[in-house]
Enzyme design. Structure first.
Site, mmCIF file in Angstrom:
data_model
loop_
_atom_site.group_PDB
_atom_site.id
_atom_site.type_symbol
_atom_site.label_atom_id
_atom_site.label_comp_id
_atom_site.label_asym_id
_atom_site.label_seq_id
_atom_site.Cartn_x
_atom_site.Cartn_y
_atom_site.Cartn_z
ATOM 1 N N ARG A 185 0.873 -1.183 0.000
ATOM 2 C CA ARG A 185 0.000 0.000 0.000
ATOM 3 C C ARG A 185 0.903 1.224 0.000
ATOM 4 O O ARG A 185 1.765 1.363 0.883
ATOM 5 C CB ARG A 185 -0.906 -0.004 1.229
ATOM 6 N N HIS A 233 -7.447 1.007 -6.358
ATOM 7 C CA HIS A 233 -7.611 0.077 -5.232
ATOM 8 C C HIS A 233 -8.207 -1.210 -5.797
ATOM 9 O O HIS A 233 -9.368 -1.565 -5.527
ATOM 10 C CB HIS A 233 -8.521 0.719 -4.185
ATOM 11 N N GLN A 249 -9.898 -3.964 -3.597
ATOM 12 C CA GLN A 249 -11.225 -3.549 -3.140
ATOM 13 C C GLN A 249 -12.260 -3.850 -4.226
ATOM 14 O O GLN A 249 -13.334 -4.392 -3.961
ATOM 15 C CB GLN A 249 -11.211 -2.040 -2.834
ATOM 16 N N ASP A 305 -17.470 6.783 -1.255
ATOM 17 C CA ASP A 305 -16.201 6.664 -0.528
ATOM 18 C C ASP A 305 -15.942 8.004 0.154
ATOM 19 O O ASP A 305 -16.616 9.001 -0.128
ATOM 20 C CB ASP A 305 -15.079 6.300 -1.525
ATOM 21 N N CYS A 335 -16.574 1.338 0.639
ATOM 22 C CA CYS A 335 -15.387 0.504 0.859
ATOM 23 C C CYS A 335 -14.922 0.534 2.312
ATOM 24 O O CYS A 335 -14.173 -0.344 2.732
ATOM 25 C CB CYS A 335 -14.268 0.961 -0.062
ATOM 26 N N ARG A 353 -13.241 -8.963 1.145
ATOM 27 C CA ARG A 353 -11.822 -8.657 0.920
ATOM 28 C C ARG A 353 -10.988 -9.916 1.183
ATOM 29 O O ARG A 353 -10.063 -10.234 0.446
ATOM 30 C CB ARG A 353 -11.353 -7.520 1.848
HETATM 31 N N1 CP Z 1 -11.269 -0.427 2.385
HETATM 32 C C1 CP Z 1 -9.982 -0.470 2.808
HETATM 33 O O1 CP Z 1 -9.039 -0.657 2.017
HETATM 34 O O2 CP Z 1 -9.844 -0.330 4.143
HETATM 35 P P1 CP Z 1 -8.460 -0.144 4.955
HETATM 36 O O3 CP Z 1 -7.917 1.227 4.604
HETATM 37 O O4 CP Z 1 -8.872 -0.256 6.392
HETATM 38 O O5 CP Z 1 -7.513 -1.206 4.538
HETATM 39 N N1 NVA Z 2 -10.116 6.644 -1.101
HETATM 40 C C1 NVA Z 2 -9.766 6.142 0.209
HETATM 41 C C2 NVA Z 2 -9.980 4.679 0.283
HETATM 42 C C3 NVA Z 2 -9.736 4.069 1.625
HETATM 43 C C4 NVA Z 2 -9.886 2.584 1.650
HETATM 44 C C5 NVA Z 2 -8.319 6.496 0.522
HETATM 45 O O1 NVA Z 2 -7.468 6.380 -0.370
HETATM 46 O O2 NVA Z 2 -8.035 6.905 1.645
#
Ligand code: CP
Ligand code: NVA
Length: 326
Positions: free
Chosen positions: A106, A133, A136, A228, A268, A296
């Site tokens: 990430r 993502h 997701q 989101d 999400c 997930r």
């Molecule tokens: N939806 C998602 O990716 O959640 P986290 O940021 O908690 O991993």
């Molecule tokens: N768009 C959000 C998604 C979190 C899972 C972010 O990038 O923070």
């Protein structure tokens, strides 16, 4: 052989995506039996999980998923590694490739994943970047199919920021033959090149894409309504200015009423009640957000087995990891 990677939704073909979703359903159905013994395709193998941003779901679902597949997860906060002290992504990838069988990361810029993948001899998976993502979106497709029975021809309406989640819904949705309708405030639409890529994919899969500034236009005919956060990780300083711009795009009862009568509600997570989604809609009877979160786990287990071993069930002419990056 070059390792197959999953940096963007389109690193799977439409048929590979369908195969991963089928495996995810199988893994979900037999999870209890697998936990009692058997079903350990990652036995003796390790997966690095590297985080440059916070996470609850992704970290837990990958860590638990790797253990349930019989493997060993190595969870790293990037700030506690030499990445934070100037060791290059390329050297990090070369070193990690000597220890583990896959790297899940990430991060911020998509280019960081591409740099890592370029020097890695093991599969690299995007666990969220500023651009996309894709893990997701796989779980979201599994969830939509569970609740709606099918993917092709379903209409998904997304409200809010044209961000990483919106990009992956556009690309993965286009691959699965969904109609994806995005409503964003002017200046916050999804990236033009991602929208064009989704439209191009749709020409083959029958998916149709709409990007608008009009909430009601996006909501019309929706089988799925989705939102989101308005300020993503890394944009915390813009939280209050964005709240003003995005308020008209809140997923509330009025928006839900403009969708189909049986539309499901998705997010999400993490969610902010009465910000991007009203508490009544988030906690209401149409909400499937916790099924999404659960999926997930199953979708990522399916993805890992696909990237490391090809389809879980032998298929005569099915997709395989050699063809994950045509
Ligand atoms: N939806 C998602 O990716 O959640 P986290 O940021 O908690 O991993
Ligand atoms: N768009 C959000 C998604 C979190 C899972 C972010 O990038 O923070």
């Amino acid at each position: 052989m070059t390792a197959p990677h999953f940096l963007l939704d389109t690193d799977l073909t439409a048929s590979q995506q369908a195969a991963v979703l089928d495996t995810a359903d199988q893994l979900k159905a037999r999870r209890a039996a697998d936990r009692a013994g058997g079903g350990r395709p990652l036995e003796g193998r390790s997966v690095a999980l590297v985080f440059e941003k916070p996470s609850t779901r992704t970290r837990m679902s990958f860590e638990v998923g790797v253990v349930e597949l019989g493997g060993h997860p190595v969870v790293l906060d990037a700030r506690a590694t030499h990445l934070d002290r100037g060791e290059t992504l390329e050297d990090t990838a070369r070193v990690m490739s000597r220890y583990v069988d896959a790297i899940v990361m990430r991060t911020f810029a998509q280019e960081r994943l591409e740099q890592l993948a370029g020097a890695s001899s093991v599969p690299v998976v995007n666990a969220l970047s500023d651009l996309a993502h894709p893990c997701q979106a796989l779980a979201d497709l599994q969830t939509i199919r569970e609740h709606r029975g099918t993917l092709a021809g379903q209409t998904l309406a997304y409200f809010g920021d044209g961000n990483n989640v919106a990009h992956s819904l556009l690309l993965a949705g286009a691959l699965a033959g969904l109609q994806v309708q995005v409503a964003s405030p002017p200046g916050y639409e999804p990236l033009e090149r991602v929208v064009r890529q989704a439209i191009d994919i749709g020409a083959d899969t029958g998916s149709r894409i709409l990007v608008t500034n009009d909430v009601r236009e996006a909501a019309a005919g929706a089988d799925v309504v989705y939102t989101d956060v308005w300020a993503s990780m890394g944009q915390e300083g813009e939280t209050s200015s964005r709240a003003l711009v995005f308020q008209p795009y809140q997923l509330d009862e009025k928006v839900l009423a403009a969708a189909r009568g049986d539309a499901i509600v998705m997010h999400c997570l993490p969610a902010h009640r009465d910000s991007e989604i009203s508490a009544a809609v988030f906690d209401g009877p149409r909400s499937v957000v916790f099924d999404q979160a659960e999926n997930r786990l199953h979708a990522q287990k399916a993805l890992l087995t696909f990237l490391l071993d090809g389809p879980a069930e032998p298929a005569a002419a099915g997709p395989g990891p050699d063809r994950a990056n045509p």
